[in-house]
Enzyme design. Sequence first.
Site, mmCIF file in Angstrom:
data_model
loop_
_atom_site.group_PDB
_atom_site.id
_atom_site.type_symbol
_atom_site.label_atom_id
_atom_site.label_comp_id
_atom_site.label_asym_id
_atom_site.label_seq_id
_atom_site.Cartn_x
_atom_site.Cartn_y
_atom_site.Cartn_z
ATOM 1 N N TYR A 33 0.722 -1.291 -0.300
ATOM 2 C CA TYR A 33 0.066 0.423 0.275
ATOM 3 C C TYR A 33 0.824 0.805 0.178
ATOM 4 O O TYR A 33 1.606 1.393 0.498
ATOM 5 C CB TYR A 33 -1.032 -0.126 1.712
ATOM 6 N N ASN A 35 -13.487 -0.172 8.668
ATOM 7 C CA ASN A 35 -14.646 -0.366 8.019
ATOM 8 C C ASN A 35 -15.968 -0.437 8.003
ATOM 9 O O ASN A 35 -16.840 -0.460 7.146
ATOM 10 C CB ASN A 35 -14.903 -2.240 8.367
ATOM 11 N N SER A 40 -16.055 -10.389 3.959
ATOM 12 C CA SER A 40 -15.461 -9.189 4.691
ATOM 13 C C SER A 40 -15.851 -8.371 5.606
ATOM 14 O O SER A 40 -17.186 -8.448 5.520
ATOM 15 C CB SER A 40 -14.496 -8.689 3.618
ATOM 16 N N ARG A 85 -17.041 -16.698 -2.706
ATOM 17 C CA ARG A 85 -16.394 -18.028 -3.110
ATOM 18 C C ARG A 85 -16.646 -18.856 -3.060
ATOM 19 O O ARG A 85 -17.932 -19.589 -2.346
ATOM 20 C CB ARG A 85 -15.013 -18.144 -2.620
ATOM 21 N N GLY A 125 -10.615 -2.370 -2.840
ATOM 22 C CA GLY A 125 -9.685 -3.707 -2.222
ATOM 23 C C GLY A 125 -9.413 -4.069 -3.601
ATOM 24 O O GLY A 125 -9.703 -4.440 -4.996
ATOM 25 N N MET A 178 -8.397 -7.751 -3.109
ATOM 26 C CA MET A 178 -7.654 -9.106 -2.507
ATOM 27 C C MET A 178 -7.675 -10.438 -3.452
ATOM 28 O O MET A 178 -6.178 -11.226 -2.975
ATOM 29 C CB MET A 178 -8.466 -10.374 -1.785
ATOM 30 N N TYR A 210 -12.404 4.041 -3.741
ATOM 31 C CA TYR A 210 -12.800 4.300 -2.732
ATOM 32 C C TYR A 210 -11.232 4.210 -2.159
ATOM 33 O O TYR A 210 -10.622 3.316 -1.305
ATOM 34 C CB TYR A 210 -13.957 3.671 -2.349
#
Length: 389
Positions: A84, A165, A192, A214, A288, A290, A312
């Site tokens: 990051y 979050n 998440s 998933r 994100g 992932m 974002y």
Amino acid sequence: MFMPQLRSAACSISRAQGSFSRFSTSVNLKDNRAIIYSSNGTPPDVLTAVSYPSLSDPSPNTVNIKYLLSPINPSDINVIEGRYVEAASRANIGEHSDVFVAGNEALAEVIAIGDGVTEIKKGSWVVMGKEQSGTWRSQANVRAEDLVQVPEGASEVGAATISINPPSAYGMLSQFVDLKAGDWLIQNGANSAVGQAVIQIAAARGVKTINLVRSRRDGLGALRKELYGLGATQVATYDDIAHKSFRETVKGWTKGKEILLGLNCVGGPAATDMARYLGNDAFLVSYGAMAKQPLALPTSLFIFKNLKSVGYSLYRPGEAYKTREGRDRVMHTLVGLMKEGKLKDPEHEILTLEAGESNEDVSKKIRDVLVKLSEGRYGKKVLLRVEGN
């Protein structure tokens, strides 16, 4: 590397229950402890536990805080790895100079106040208002302006996980599309922490959600049940949406109503397939990656549907959450949802790095947990309670 049992006479891992009293619990520790690293790399390879002296009295406009709970977030691991852009500030921790303290999010208690501090009281619960402030430690001296007070009514776990979050979920639900009750959104990574917050905040507003997870995972049935319990309207898998025939299923769910917002934290094919379900003038918001794969979108979505693809970040300059007023407003909204039972504490475990343990033992314990987290073998949020040595 094996995962040792996380237990001790003091119950190193425990489940937090309900709200905690807000009396001062400051302790005159002879030594404090922090989890630090001097250079970026794989967390188990670069992190180590160190001790540092007791804090001096706070200087003007600062306060001393005791960290109560510090979550381990995926972004923390990315920062340690150097993936990051946002990097922690270097600090001097006792005899260790020019190092990073790991961690970005935490709940802390104010244990001492310097001259000139009027808005924060001793014993107050606070969270970090400044990103990458280094929270995996027992105590710190910080500027009062870099803290946000937690409104009354949140549990300890709820308060510890409220500053990243849930505000991210709230911001993405508010900033791009004026969603009304009955409108639809679709998101990947629905299991998440952000995804679960999206489900609950959207449900509180009457916004309907299609939530993607998933396909090849253990306990898929239990996960579906959990997400429906949080307020999910529909739950599907990445394999489901990859088939064109599934579009008719989605049209049946929405009764032909267009999906106005897509939230992406995965990237790769999961994001590409999801984008095809968005309607005209919809927003695809990425926060994100992932899957660690590029975001690839068909040009036709931009030409014929006027798709808007944006990113974002909670702490992007200019965002409302950057101001104290904005943070306070969001914080009160989220705690209000918690008090109403519409925003639940995440499933979690608390890992206590105990005062009686050596730095070598603590280092091994945190490394083993991070190995397990990186391998996806933790289904719950892990929060650190770092005691002095």
